[in-house]
Design an enzyme around this catalytic site. Sequence first.
Site, PDB file in Angstrom:
ATOM      1  N   ASP A  13       0.817  -1.225   0.000  1.00 29.66           N
ATOM      2  CA  ASP A  13       0.000   0.000   0.000  1.00 29.66           C
ATOM      3  C   ASP A  13       0.847   1.269   0.000  1.00 29.66           C
ATOM      4  O   ASP A  13       0.410   2.313   0.488  1.00 29.66           O
ATOM      5  CB  ASP A  13      -0.959   0.032   1.209  1.00 29.66           C
ATOM      6  CG  ASP A  13      -1.760  -1.239   1.364  1.00 29.66           C
ATOM      7  OD1 ASP A  13      -2.348  -1.673   0.359  1.00 29.66           O
ATOM      8  OD2 ASP A  13      -1.782  -1.810   2.467  1.00 29.66           O
ATOM      9  N   LYS A  16       2.649   2.090  -5.140  1.00 26.89           N
ATOM     10  CA  LYS A  16       3.447   1.587  -6.275  1.00 26.89           C
ATOM     11  C   LYS A  16       2.722   1.731  -7.600  1.00 26.89           C
ATOM     12  O   LYS A  16       3.340   2.019  -8.633  1.00 26.89           O
ATOM     13  CB  LYS A  16       3.814   0.113  -6.045  1.00 26.89           C
ATOM     14  CG  LYS A  16       4.700  -0.128  -4.846  1.00 26.89           C
ATOM     15  CD  LYS A  16       5.042  -1.603  -4.684  1.00 26.89           C
ATOM     16  CE  LYS A  16       3.836  -2.457  -4.359  1.00 26.89           C
ATOM     17  NZ  LYS A  16       3.202  -2.132  -3.058  1.00 26.89           N
ATOM     18  N   GLY A  17       1.392   1.513  -7.588  1.00 30.52           N
ATOM     19  CA  GLY A  17       0.630   1.561  -8.833  1.00 30.52           C
ATOM     20  C   GLY A  17       0.762   2.891  -9.533  1.00 30.52           C
ATOM     21  O   GLY A  17       0.995   2.955 -10.747  1.00 30.52           O
ATOM     22  N   ALA A  39      -3.372  -8.304  -4.394  1.00 31.27           N
ATOM     23  CA  ALA A  39      -2.737  -6.984  -4.495  1.00 31.27           C
ATOM     24  C   ALA A  39      -3.757  -5.977  -5.013  1.00 31.27           C
ATOM     25  O   ALA A  39      -4.631  -6.321  -5.800  1.00 31.27           O
ATOM     26  CB  ALA A  39      -1.547  -7.045  -5.439  1.00 31.27           C
ATOM     27  N   HIS A  41      -3.751  -2.064  -6.696  1.00 24.18           N
ATOM     28  CA  HIS A  41      -3.057  -0.854  -7.130  1.00 24.18           C
ATOM     29  C   HIS A  41      -4.084   0.167  -7.608  1.00 24.18           C
ATOM     30  O   HIS A  41      -4.889  -0.129  -8.496  1.00 24.18           O
ATOM     31  CB  HIS A  41      -2.061  -1.190  -8.245  1.00 24.18           C
ATOM     32  CG  HIS A  41      -0.883  -1.965  -7.756  1.00 24.18           C
ATOM     33  ND1 HIS A  41       0.113  -2.432  -8.585  1.00 24.18           N
ATOM     34  CD2 HIS A  41      -0.534  -2.354  -6.514  1.00 24.18           C
ATOM     35  CE1 HIS A  41       1.021  -3.063  -7.862  1.00 24.18           C
ATOM     36  NE2 HIS A  41       0.637  -3.038  -6.615  1.00 24.18           N
ATOM     37  N   THR A 239       2.861 -12.694   3.231  1.00 24.12           N
ATOM     38  CA  THR A 239       2.187 -13.280   2.078  1.00 24.12           C
ATOM     39  C   THR A 239       2.915 -14.575   1.702  1.00 24.12           C
ATOM     40  O   THR A 239       3.867 -14.980   2.369  1.00 24.12           O
ATOM     41  CB  THR A 239       2.133 -12.277   0.911  1.00 24.12           C
ATOM     42  OG1 THR A 239       1.223 -12.753  -0.082  1.00 24.12           O
ATOM     43  CG2 THR A 239       3.511 -12.046   0.295  1.00 24.12           C
ATOM     44  N   ARG A 302      -9.652  -1.672   7.352  1.00 24.70           N
ATOM     45  CA  ARG A 302      -8.919  -0.514   7.864  1.00 24.70           C
ATOM     46  C   ARG A 302      -7.439  -0.866   7.995  1.00 24.70           C
ATOM     47  O   ARG A 302      -7.079  -1.885   8.576  1.00 24.70           O
ATOM     48  CB  ARG A 302      -9.485  -0.090   9.216  1.00 24.70           C
ATOM     49  CG  ARG A 302      -8.696   1.043   9.870  1.00 24.70           C
ATOM     50  CD  ARG A 302      -9.355   1.544  11.124  1.00 24.70           C
ATOM     51  NE  ARG A 302      -8.506   2.547  11.788  1.00 24.70           N
ATOM     52  CZ  ARG A 302      -8.970   3.546  12.507  1.00 24.70           C
ATOM     53  NH1 ARG A 302     -10.278   3.683  12.664  1.00 24.70           N
ATOM     54  NH2 ARG A 302      -8.149   4.407  13.083  1.00 24.70           N
ATOM     55  N   SER A 411       5.573  12.018  -4.337  1.00 22.16           N
ATOM     56  CA  SER A 411       4.186  12.054  -4.801  1.00 22.16           C
ATOM     57  C   SER A 411       3.366  12.881  -3.822  1.00 22.16           C
ATOM     58  O   SER A 411       3.457  12.686  -2.611  1.00 22.16           O
ATOM     59  CB  SER A 411       3.626  10.636  -4.899  1.00 22.16           C
ATOM     60  OG  SER A 411       2.235  10.660  -5.129  1.00 22.16           O
ATOM     61  N   SER A 413      -0.169  13.505  -4.305  1.00 19.72           N
ATOM     62  CA  SER A 413      -1.598  13.176  -4.341  1.00 19.72           C
ATOM     63  C   SER A 413      -1.742  11.886  -5.138  1.00 19.72           C
ATOM     64  O   SER A 413      -0.783  11.428  -5.762  1.00 19.72           O
ATOM     65  CB  SER A 413      -2.420  14.300  -5.000  1.00 19.72           C
ATOM     66  OG  SER A 413      -2.531  14.092  -6.399  1.00 19.72           O
TER      67      SER A 413
END
EC number: 6.3.4.4
Length: 425
Positions: A13, A16-17, A39, A41, A239, A302, A411, A413
């Site tokens: 989270d 990355k996408g 996953a 993204h 995972t 959450r 980044s 936003s």
Amino acid sequence: MNNIVIVGLQWGDEGKGKIVDYLSENADVVVRFQGGNNAGHTIVIDDEVYKLNLLPSAVLRADKISIIGNGVALDSHALVSEIESLKVKGVDVNYNNLMVSESCPLILSVHKDKEKLFEDLNGNHKIGTTNKGIGPCYEDKVGRRAIRLCDLENTDELNQRVDALLSYHNAIRKGLNYQVVKKEEILKEIQEISEKILLYKKPVWKILNDFMKEGKKIIFEGAQGAFLDIDHGTYPFVTSSNTVASQAITGSGLSYNAQIIGVAKAYTTRVGNGPFPTEQNNEIGDSLFSIGKELGTVSNRRRRCGWFDAVLVRQAVQLSGVSSIVLTKLDILDSFDTIKIGTGYKYGGKMYDYLPASHSIQKELEPIYEEFPGWKEKTQGKRSVKELPANLMKYVRKIEELIGVPIHLISTSPNREDVIKLKNL
């Protein structure tokens, strides 16, 4: 360098996408190399939100080739559903711009059943999986009984594979007084989807090697994060695949020279159970959750929230051979008076500058913090270094110092264009 590997440096989270989408503008091919539809993204383009699970993030760029490598656990029904949902939004995914490795192991209903069954049996000691069947699918792959995409083309081979699969799963189901699965049910499940999914089947390893010889620029897109890695993560709360950069070779079939870029949030989040040294079970954690809209893309659970953990990120950098960092969601910290960075741990009278492997130690670690003044200024949507507050840049430089590699992008936003370049790649 033509090849870039993108990996998460926390518990997933990290954003990355968006970063893969941003960098893919100058690439030709994007490859998913591990994980499955556990996953999530999220990419925002002109206020339109796209949530991807299996498809590489470059699928939103019409002139790019997207590849799903052999390291991915493939839920064929989920993939076809994702393709069809994108078509409704005007995104055309076809067998010319999407290729799926013929060696991908398939996720079937028996895998989802097994995962849910064992999570329920674990009671208060649940891992907190997404119940997508990823782990049991990988178990069958390692156990040499998985059904792979290439098996769907040969009826005799498929029948043999289904027999081997069910002899194992039905033995477990009988032992737990769970209804057994009939062979006809599995064959029907596969036949319902095989014609659609076989359109995308390709010898991905060979195609990637050809692309590399042609000089094409390739991005390898990781899922989850370093501390969900089956070997290097907070085991057993991890995972079922390797999430560090070296998996890009195994999970795609391409040996490469590549620049490895890590993505980290400006704070830390985690979905599900497991150790989290800098977690904030207080108003700070609540603020990070609400301002950052920290709900899992796949699970809608959450996310637990806490301060940036430089020990974890530095360890992830070393595990993956990361040469530079993208720092995301700095704007979420805009309203904080004081911001902390975890710089070490204490346990049993001993100081740690790394995350020990033992779960019994991990869950008892006490974080050591360094405090910084907040910047108390809106930075969301900023696109220039000149617009960034001095205290924000001090925070960024301190993170660079602590993790030992440069931050080259920030980044501000979820939107595709809201990126600030601090250094050239």
